[in-house]
Design a protein around this motif. Structure first.
Motif, short mmCIF file in Angstrom:
data_model
loop_
_atom_site.label_atom_id
_atom_site.label_comp_id
_atom_site.label_asym_id
_atom_site.label_seq_id
_atom_site.Cartn_x
_atom_site.Cartn_y
_atom_site.Cartn_z
N UNK A 70 44.61 18.13 -4.31
CA UNK A 70 45.66 17.94 -3.30
C UNK A 70 45.45 18.87 -2.10
N UNK A 71 45.11 20.13 -2.35
CA UNK A 71 44.91 21.08 -1.26
C UNK A 71 43.69 20.72 -0.42
N UNK A 72 42.62 20.28 -1.07
CA UNK A 72 41.43 19.87 -0.31
C UNK A 72 41.68 18.58 0.46
N UNK A 73 42.44 17.66 -0.11
CA UNK A 73 42.79 16.43 0.60
C UNK A 73 43.55 16.76 1.88
N UNK A 74 44.49 17.67 1.78
CA UNK A 74 45.28 18.06 2.96
C UNK A 74 44.39 18.76 3.99
N UNK A 75 43.51 19.64 3.54
CA UNK A 75 42.67 20.41 4.47
C UNK A 75 41.60 19.55 5.13
N UNK A 76 41.07 18.57 4.42
CA UNK A 76 39.96 17.78 4.96
C UNK A 76 40.41 16.50 5.68
N UNK A 77 41.70 16.20 5.66
CA UNK A 77 42.20 14.98 6.31
C UNK A 77 41.77 14.96 7.78
N UNK A 78 41.12 13.88 8.18
CA UNK A 78 40.71 13.71 9.56
C UNK A 78 39.49 14.50 9.98
N UNK A 79 38.86 15.22 9.06
CA UNK A 79 37.70 16.05 9.41
C UNK A 79 36.37 15.36 9.12
N UNK A 80 36.40 14.29 8.34
CA UNK A 80 35.16 13.63 7.95
C UNK A 80 34.51 14.28 6.73
N UNK A 81 35.15 15.32 6.19
CA UNK A 81 34.63 15.97 4.99
C UNK A 81 35.14 15.26 3.75
N UNK A 82 34.33 15.27 2.70
CA UNK A 82 34.75 14.76 1.40
C UNK A 82 34.70 15.92 0.42
N UNK A 83 35.71 16.01 -0.44
CA UNK A 83 35.78 17.05 -1.46
C UNK A 83 35.92 16.39 -2.82
N UNK A 84 35.16 16.88 -3.78
CA UNK A 84 35.21 16.37 -5.14
C UNK A 84 35.39 17.55 -6.08
N UNK A 85 36.26 17.40 -7.08
CA UNK A 85 36.54 18.48 -8.02
C UNK A 85 36.32 17.95 -9.43
N UNK A 86 35.64 18.74 -10.24
CA UNK A 86 35.41 18.39 -11.64
C UNK A 86 35.79 19.58 -12.51
N UNK A 87 36.58 19.33 -13.54
CA UNK A 87 36.95 20.39 -14.49
C UNK A 87 35.74 20.69 -15.37
N UNK A 88 35.46 21.97 -15.56
CA UNK A 88 34.34 22.38 -16.39
C UNK A 88 34.81 22.78 -17.79
N UNK A 89 34.01 22.44 -18.77
CA UNK A 89 34.27 22.84 -20.15
C UNK A 89 33.73 24.25 -20.35
N UNK A 90 34.14 24.90 -21.41
CA UNK A 90 33.71 26.28 -21.67
C UNK A 90 32.19 26.43 -21.67
N UNK A 91 31.48 25.45 -22.26
CA UNK A 91 30.03 25.58 -22.34
C UNK A 91 29.32 25.28 -21.02
N UNK A 92 30.06 24.88 -19.98
CA UNK A 92 29.47 24.60 -18.68
C UNK A 92 29.69 25.75 -17.70
N UNK A 93 30.40 26.78 -18.12
CA UNK A 93 30.79 27.85 -17.23
C UNK A 93 29.73 28.92 -17.07
N UNK A 94 29.11 29.32 -18.13
CA UNK A 94 28.19 30.45 -18.12
C UNK A 94 26.85 30.06 -17.51
N UNK A 95 26.39 30.86 -16.55
CA UNK A 95 25.08 30.63 -15.96
C UNK A 95 24.03 30.83 -17.03
N UNK A 96 23.14 29.88 -17.15
CA UNK A 96 22.05 29.99 -18.09
C UNK A 96 20.76 29.87 -17.30
N UNK A 97 20.16 31.01 -17.05
CA UNK A 97 18.92 31.02 -16.28
C UNK A 97 17.81 30.29 -17.00
N UNK A 98 16.84 29.85 -16.25
CA UNK A 98 15.73 29.14 -16.88
C UNK A 98 14.95 30.06 -17.80
#
Length: 188
Positions: A70-98
Motif C-alpha cells: 500500500x505504501x509503495x503504491x501510494x509513493x509510486x502513483x504517477x511515477x512510472x515505477x513498479x514495486x513488487x513485494x514478496x514475503x520471505x520464509x525463514x530459510x530465505x532470509x540468511x545470506x548464503x555465500x557461494x
C-alpha cells in the motif's frame, strides 16, 4: 541451529523498476524508513534507461506485506515505477555465500543472441553456481562490443583451468574472447 533465524522479524523482498530518474533510491528508502523497516541487503543498477532495485528488508512482527504494498503504491502513483513485494520464509532470509573457489569470467565480442545462454548453460551443466552477472554494450555505436562479466563458484574438483578449457569451444563458436581468473579472497 540456524544462526540467521530471527523469529521476531518479518522479512520481505522488494523489487522496484522503472524509467531512470533522480530520487528513486531516496523515495524507496523514505517509504521503508517511515514504516520502520531495516534494509538488510540491496542491489541497484541501470539496465538501459531503466533503473532496478532489489532489497531484502525486515520489520518487527506483526507487520504485513499489504502495508508495504500500500505504501509503495501510494509513493509510486504517477511515477512510472513498479514495486513488487514478496514475503520471505525463514530459510530465505540468511545470506548464503557461494561455496567453492570463486572465479571471474569475462566475455567480450560482437553483440549477438545466445552469448549469455550458451556460457551460463555450459557452466550450469558442470555444477558452477553464478553469484553475480552483468552485461552491457560498450564502444562506439558503429562498433559496439558486448561484455558479459560473471562471478561464479566452482564446485569441488573443478579448477579455473578446467573452466577455461571447457569454454574454449564456445570462444570459437561465438567468436568471442573469454577469460577466467581466480578471485577467491586469501587471508593475510
Amino acid at each position: 541451529m540456524n544462526l540467521c533465524r530471527k523469529p521476531n522479524l518479518a522479512h520481505f523482498a522488494v523489487t522496484i523498476i522503472g524509467k531512470d530518474r533522480t530520487g528513486i533510491v531516496a523515495d524507496t528508502s523514505e517509504v521503508l524508513y517511515k514504516l520502520g523497516c531495516n534494509v538488510e541487503d540491496s542491489s541497484c543498477t541501470m539496465l538501459g534507461g531503466e533503473f532496478a532495485m532489489i532489497l531484502i528488508v525486515s520489520h518487527e512482527k506483526p507487520f504485513s506485506k499489504k502495508k508495504l504494498e500500500d505504501e509503495f503504491t501510494a509513493k509510486t502513483a504517477g511515477t512510472g515505477l513498479s514495486a513488487f513485494v514478496r514475503t520471505l520464509k525463514d530459510d530465505e532470509v540468511c545470506y548464503q555465500g557461494p561455496e567453492g573457489e570463486l572465479c571471474l569470467i569475462s566475455v567480450y565480442g560482437s553483440d549477438k543472441p545466445g552469448i549469455v545462454y550458451r556460457v551460463t548453460r555450459e557452466l550450469a551443466d558442470r555444477g558452477v553456481s553464478i553469484a553475480d552477472l552483468n552485461t552491457k554494450l560498450i564502444g562506439k555505436p558503429s562498433e559496439p562490443v558486448y561484455v558479459l562479466v560473471l562471478e561464479a563458484a566452482l564446485p569441488q574438483g573443478l579448477s579455473v583451468e578446467d573452466v577455461t578449457a571447457l569454454l574454449e569451444k564456445l570462444k570459437k563458436e561465438l567468436s568471442v574472447e573469454i577469460s577466467v581468473r581466480l578471485i577467491t579472497p586469501v587471508s593475510l
